[in-house]
Write a protein that holds these residues in place. Structure first.
Motif, PDB file in Angstrom:
ATOM      1  N   LEU A   1      -8.670 -16.158 -34.364  1.00 20.75           N
ATOM      2  CA  LEU A   1      -7.880 -17.387 -34.407  1.00 20.75           C
ATOM      3  C   LEU A   1      -8.652 -18.495 -33.692  1.00 20.75           C
ATOM      4  O   LEU A   1      -8.994 -18.360 -32.519  1.00 20.75           O
ATOM      5  N   GLY A   2      -8.915 -19.578 -34.397  1.00 24.27           N
ATOM      6  CA  GLY A   2      -9.702 -20.664 -33.842  1.00 24.27           C
ATOM      7  C   GLY A   2      -8.916 -21.544 -32.878  1.00 24.27           C
ATOM      8  O   GLY A   2      -7.696 -21.687 -32.992  1.00 24.27           O
ATOM      9  N   TYR A   3      -9.647 -22.127 -31.927  1.00 27.44           N
ATOM     10  CA  TYR A   3      -9.008 -23.048 -30.981  1.00 27.44           C
ATOM     11  C   TYR A   3      -8.557 -24.297 -31.741  1.00 27.44           C
ATOM     12  O   TYR A   3      -9.338 -24.906 -32.471  1.00 27.44           O
ATOM     13  N   GLY A   4      -7.306 -24.674 -31.544  1.00 24.57           N
ATOM     14  CA  GLY A   4      -6.735 -25.807 -32.244  1.00 24.57           C
ATOM     15  C   GLY A   4      -5.398 -25.458 -32.881  1.00 24.57           C
ATOM     16  O   GLY A   4      -4.536 -26.318 -33.064  1.00 24.57           O
ATOM     17  N   ILE A   5      -5.236 -24.180 -33.195  1.00 25.51           N
ATOM     18  CA  ILE A   5      -3.956 -23.711 -33.741  1.00 25.51           C
ATOM     19  C   ILE A   5      -2.866 -23.920 -32.684  1.00 25.51           C
ATOM     20  O   ILE A   5      -3.055 -23.598 -31.520  1.00 25.51           O
ATOM     21  N   ARG A   6      -1.720 -24.448 -33.118  1.00 24.58           N
ATOM     22  CA  ARG A   6      -0.661 -24.760 -32.165  1.00 24.58           C
ATOM     23  C   ARG A   6       0.565 -23.852 -32.284  1.00 24.58           C
ATOM     24  O   ARG A   6       1.238 -23.583 -31.294  1.00 24.58           O
ATOM     25  N   GLN A   7       0.835 -23.394 -33.492  1.00 21.48           N
ATOM     26  CA  GLN A   7       2.053 -22.613 -33.697  1.00 21.48           C
ATOM     27  C   GLN A   7       1.783 -21.380 -34.549  1.00 21.48           C
ATOM     28  O   GLN A   7       0.983 -21.423 -35.486  1.00 21.48           O
ATOM     29  N   ILE A   8       2.480 -20.297 -34.221  1.00 21.40           N
ATOM     30  CA  ILE A   8       2.483 -19.098 -35.046  1.00 21.40           C
ATOM     31  C   ILE A   8       3.940 -18.797 -35.374  1.00 21.40           C
ATOM     32  O   ILE A   8       4.767 -18.611 -34.478  1.00 21.40           O
ATOM     33  N   GLY A   9       4.259 -18.779 -36.646  1.00 20.22           N
ATOM     34  CA  GLY A   9       5.638 -18.628 -37.077  1.00 20.22           C
ATOM     35  C   GLY A   9       6.207 -17.234 -36.903  1.00 20.22           C
ATOM     36  O   GLY A   9       5.499 -16.264 -36.604  1.00 20.22           O
ATOM     37  N   LYS A  10       7.488 -17.120 -37.112  1.00 20.76           N
ATOM     38  CA  LYS A  10       8.237 -15.873 -36.973  1.00 20.76           C
ATOM     39  C   LYS A  10       7.587 -14.739 -37.771  1.00 20.76           C
ATOM     40  O   LYS A  10       7.245 -14.906 -38.943  1.00 20.76           O
ATOM     41  N   HIS A  11       7.385 -13.601 -37.101  1.00 21.83           N
ATOM     42  CA  HIS A  11       6.829 -12.394 -37.734  1.00 21.83           C
ATOM     43  C   HIS A  11       5.482 -12.673 -38.410  1.00 21.83           C
ATOM     44  O   HIS A  11       5.152 -12.051 -39.422  1.00 21.83           O
ATOM     45  N   GLY A  12       4.717 -13.589 -37.842  1.00 23.17           N
ATOM     46  CA  GLY A  12       3.444 -13.982 -38.439  1.00 23.17           C
ATOM     47  C   GLY A  12       2.502 -12.832 -38.729  1.00 23.17           C
ATOM     48  O   GLY A  12       1.810 -12.808 -39.756  1.00 23.17           O
ATOM     49  N   PHE A  13       2.452 -11.836 -37.817  1.00 22.13           N
ATOM     50  CA  PHE A  13       1.581 -10.660 -37.983  1.00 22.13           C
ATOM     51  C   PHE A  13       2.379  -9.362 -37.892  1.00 22.13           C
ATOM     52  O   PHE A  13       1.823  -8.306 -37.583  1.00 22.13           O
ATOM     53  N   ALA A  14       3.640  -9.410 -38.175  1.00 21.06           N
ATOM     54  CA  ALA A  14       4.489  -8.221 -38.096  1.00 21.06           C
ATOM     55  C   ALA A  14       4.042  -7.162 -39.097  1.00 21.06           C
ATOM     56  O   ALA A  14       3.528  -7.477 -40.174  1.00 21.06           O
ATOM     57  N   TYR A  15       4.211  -5.917 -38.712  1.00 21.63           N
ATOM     58  CA  TYR A  15       3.887  -4.765 -39.562  1.00 21.63           C
ATOM     59  C   TYR A  15       2.395  -4.667 -39.891  1.00 21.63           C
ATOM     60  O   TYR A  15       2.022  -4.015 -40.874  1.00 21.63           O
ATOM     61  N   CYS A  16       1.548  -5.295 -39.088  1.00 20.28           N
ATOM     62  CA  CYS A  16       0.093  -5.118 -39.241  1.00 20.28           C
ATOM     63  C   CYS A  16      -0.268  -3.864 -38.446  1.00 20.28           C
ATOM     64  O   CYS A  16      -0.729  -3.938 -37.307  1.00 20.28           O
ATOM     65  N   SER A  17      -0.072  -2.726 -39.054  1.00 20.82           N
ATOM     66  CA  SER A  17      -0.107  -1.453 -38.338  1.00 20.82           C
ATOM     67  C   SER A  17      -1.500  -1.008 -37.909  1.00 20.82           C
ATOM     68  O   SER A  17      -1.628  -0.083 -37.098  1.00 20.82           O
ATOM     69  N   SER A  18      -2.562  -1.647 -38.425  1.00 23.62           N
ATOM     70  CA  SER A  18      -3.923  -1.270 -38.028  1.00 23.62           C
ATOM     71  C   SER A  18      -4.509  -2.196 -36.960  1.00 23.62           C
ATOM     72  O   SER A  18      -5.583  -1.917 -36.429  1.00 23.62           O
ATOM     73  N   LEU A  19      -3.810  -3.274 -36.649  1.00 30.61           N
ATOM     74  CA  LEU A  19      -4.314  -4.236 -35.666  1.00 30.61           C
ATOM     75  C   LEU A  19      -4.271  -3.640 -34.267  1.00 30.61           C
ATOM     76  O   LEU A  19      -3.224  -3.181 -33.811  1.00 30.61           O
ATOM     77  N   GLN A  20      -5.418  -3.651 -33.568  1.00 35.24           N
ATOM     78  CA  GLN A  20      -5.482  -3.042 -32.242  1.00 35.24           C
ATOM     79  C   GLN A  20      -5.620  -4.048 -31.112  1.00 35.24           C
ATOM     80  O   GLN A  20      -5.183  -3.781 -29.988  1.00 35.24           O
ATOM     81  N   GLN A  21      -6.220  -5.182 -31.380  1.00 33.12           N
ATOM     82  CA  GLN A  21      -6.362  -6.189 -30.330  1.00 33.12           C
ATOM     83  C   GLN A  21      -6.406  -7.586 -30.943  1.00 33.12           C
ATOM     84  O   GLN A  21      -6.811  -7.765 -32.087  1.00 33.12           O
ATOM     85  N   ILE A  22      -6.004  -8.568 -30.152  1.00 30.80           N
ATOM     86  CA  ILE A  22      -6.031  -9.950 -30.619  1.00 30.80           C
ATOM     87  C   ILE A  22      -6.032 -10.880 -29.419  1.00 30.80           C
ATOM     88  O   ILE A  22      -5.433 -10.586 -28.372  1.00 30.80           O
ATOM     89  N   SER A  23      -6.732 -11.991 -29.571  1.00 32.53           N
ATOM     90  CA  SER A  23      -6.776 -13.020 -28.536  1.00 32.53           C
ATOM     91  C   SER A  23      -6.194 -14.306 -29.096  1.00 32.53           C
ATOM     92  O   SER A  23      -6.666 -14.821 -30.116  1.00 32.53           O
ATOM     93  N   ILE A  24      -5.150 -14.811 -28.456  1.00 33.32           N
ATOM     94  CA  ILE A  24      -4.489 -16.036 -28.904  1.00 33.32           C
ATOM     95  C   ILE A  24      -5.114 -17.213 -28.165  1.00 33.32           C
ATOM     96  O   ILE A  24      -5.123 -17.234 -26.932  1.00 33.32           O
ATOM     97  N   PRO A  25      -5.649 -18.200 -28.867  1.00 34.56           N
ATOM     98  CA  PRO A  25      -6.314 -19.322 -28.187  1.00 34.56           C
ATOM     99  C   PRO A  25      -5.345 -20.145 -27.340  1.00 34.56           C
ATOM    100  O   PRO A  25      -4.142 -20.201 -27.624  1.00 34.56           O
ATOM    101  N   ASP A  26      -5.879 -20.771 -26.305  1.00 34.89           N
ATOM    102  CA  ASP A  26      -5.051 -21.546 -25.378  1.00 34.89           C
ATOM    103  C   ASP A  26      -4.406 -22.769 -26.020  1.00 34.89           C
ATOM    104  O   ASP A  26      -3.510 -23.371 -25.433  1.00 34.89           O
ATOM    105  N   SER A  27      -4.843 -23.135 -27.215  1.00 39.14           N
ATOM    106  CA  SER A  27      -4.234 -24.276 -27.898  1.00 39.14           C
ATOM    107  C   SER A  27      -2.834 -23.959 -28.418  1.00 39.14           C
ATOM    108  O   SER A  27      -2.035 -24.856 -28.680  1.00 39.14           O
ATOM    109  N   VAL A  28      -2.524 -22.661 -28.551  1.00 40.50           N
ATOM    110  CA  VAL A  28      -1.208 -22.258 -29.067  1.00 40.50           C
ATOM    111  C   VAL A  28      -0.153 -22.486 -27.996  1.00 40.50           C
ATOM    112  O   VAL A  28      -0.251 -21.969 -26.882  1.00 40.50           O
TER     113      VAL A  28
END
Length: 246
Positions: free
Chosen positions: A182-209
């Motif tokens: 996720l690139g710096y600049g993103i401000r919002q992530i909507g409801k259930h944006g990544f829900a049920y992504c059962s293989s996702l193990q790690q993620i970093s949310i940029p400080d712009s959110v």
């Protein structure tokens, strides 16, 4: 009427009577036209929006022009539920992909876009279960609700910082998605944006959110590590519910 028909003929536009009967005129009452395998309407600025495809091709390169008019958008449901298409290349001129444009294209494995793409509409690639590759150029400003929902073969995605909001359920049920940037600049992530992504193990949310709605990572069962942005003030309900490995 004779003058109008002459002008249409001179412009090389053939009225798509069958397409008009099926799809009807749009909200502005625009006439539909046919050029080869494509039906389209001409927008107020003289550019073209593709509204349908009647060909039998499997690997499609959408033309940059139709009858001398630049193609700048893919309209709603233009390729919806076309089960033959395996790949699509969009020209640099296309700035918008409309709602449900490629929804249900179950054989489509990859999409190549131009660098002028700015918006991806509601359910644009919904249930494209074979889609494994999609590159979003810097400059995309919006990803609509459920845009990639159910893309079960998608393993990696990079969302540029130019995106202001990732829509609700945008990547929900992408069960093989492992690598998310996720690139710096993103401000919002909507409801259930990544829900049920059962293989996702790690993620970093940029400080712009600054806003993450309810259940963004709901039932991401393999999620182990999350870096939250420094400016987040509230963790909404069910944000990490059913994340048993977190």
């Amino acid at each position: 009427a004779v003058c109008a028909l002459a002008a249409v003929a001179a412009a090389g536009l053939v009225p798509a009577e069958s397409a008009a009967e099926t799809q009807g005129n749009d909200a502005d009452g625009k006439q539909a036209y046919i050029s080869g395998d494509y039906s389209y309407t001409v927008k107020a600025d003289g550019t073209v929006e593709i509204t349908g495809y009647s060909g039998s091709g499997t690997d499609i390169t959408v033309p940059g022009e139709l009858d001398g008019h630049a193609v700048t958008s893919i309209g709603s449901e233009a390729f919806m539920e076309n089960e033959q298409i395996k790949s699509v290349g969009l020209p640099d001129s296309v700035g918008a992909i409309g709602s449900r444009a490629f929804s249900g294209c179950i054989s489509m494995k990859n999409v190549t876009t131009g660098n002028r793409l700015r918006s991806i509409g509601y359910r644009a690639f919904y249930d494209c279960i074979s889609l494994s590759a999609m590159t979003m150029p810097e400059g995309v400003a919006s990803i609509g609700d459920s845009a990639f929902r159910g893309c079960k073969s998608l393993t990696a995605i990079s969302v540029p910082g130019s995106v202001e909001r990732i829509g609700s359920y945008a990547f929900s049920s992408c069960s093989r998605l492992e690598d998310v940037t996720l690139g710096y600049g993103i401000r919002q992530i909507g409801k259930h944006g990544f829900a049920y992504c059962s293989s996702l193990q790690q993620i970093s949310i940029p400080d712009s959110v600054t806003e993450m709605e309810a259940g963004v990572f709901y039932w991401c069962r393999d999620l182990k590590t999350v870096k939250l942005p420094g400016g987040i003030e509230r963790v909404e309900k069910e944000m990490f519910s059913r994340c048993g490995q977190l």
